[in-house]
Design an enzyme around this catalytic site. Structure first.
Site, PDB file in Angstrom:
ATOM      1  N   CYS A 175     -74.728  22.727 -31.600  1.00  0.00           N
ATOM      2  CA  CYS A 175     -73.853  23.517 -30.734  1.00  0.00           C
ATOM      3  C   CYS A 175     -73.294  22.565 -29.677  1.00  0.00           C
ATOM      4  O   CYS A 175     -74.015  22.146 -28.760  1.00  0.00           O
ATOM      5  CB  CYS A 175     -74.677  24.643 -30.109  1.00  0.00           C
ATOM      6  SG  CYS A 175     -73.701  25.784 -29.139  1.00  0.00           S
ATOM      7  N   CYS A 209     -74.539  11.251 -27.049  1.00  0.00           N
ATOM      8  CA  CYS A 209     -73.861  10.177 -27.784  1.00  0.00           C
ATOM      9  C   CYS A 209     -74.776   8.960 -27.784  1.00  0.00           C
ATOM     10  O   CYS A 209     -75.302   8.572 -26.737  1.00  0.00           O
ATOM     11  CB  CYS A 209     -72.529   9.850 -27.111  1.00  0.00           C
ATOM     12  SG  CYS A 209     -71.695   8.421 -27.836  1.00  0.00           S
TER      13      CYS A 209
END
Length: 156
Positions: free
Chosen positions: A145, A122
């Site tokens: 993924c 993130c």
């Protein structure tokens, strides 16, 4: 009299359009959280995935089979990271996406576990989300993924 209001209204509208859009900054406490604060905030499963960069078991997340329209957010800070329009079934057991939302993630080299991979974090809080591989669908052929444990889903 009406002309004056019309002119003043037009000038006011132009002044507002010249103002830059507000910048939405990350909460100051997100980047400065201690590991003890992260442990209190996250569930044990989220903590080992998001903070210790572990991988959840395949097919263990209900988000793998999520089909509704919406947005996927970081489980650590709420940053919008993926859209359901980019999600697809890679048949790998993890939520897979063609690409992230703009300015949502950062990628870095991961040489752990004897492999060379690209890790996805993130951008706002640095939490580990998963990995990106070069075996995705055309045209970019990328497969993000992502650990479902590290995501939250917001229906549209």
């Amino acid at each position: 009299m009406r002309r004056r209001y019309f002119v003043m209204g037009g000038v006011s509208a132009l002044a507002l359009m010249a103002c830059p859009p507000p910048v939405v900054a990350a909460p100051a406490d997100v980047a400065s959280r201690t590991e003890d604060e992260w442990r209190e905030l996250l569930t044990p499963g989220q903590y080992v995935v998001l903070r210790q960069a572990q991988t959840e078991q395949p097919y263990s997340s209900p988000l793998t089979s999520e089909k509704r329209r919406g947005t996927y957010t970081c489980g650590g800070c709420g940053q919008r990271v993926f859209s359901s329009s980019d999600k697809y079934d890679s048949k790998t057991g993890w939520p897979s996406f063609r690409g992230p939302l703009p300015r949502a993630i950062r990628e870095k080299q991961d040489r752990s576990q004897g492999m060379s991979r690209t890790e996805v974090e993130c951008l706002r809080c640095g939490c580990h989300l998963g990995h990106v591989f070069g075996d995705g669908p055309p045209p970019k052929r990328l497969r993000y993924c992502i650990n479902g444990t590290g995501l939250n889903f917001m229906p549209a």
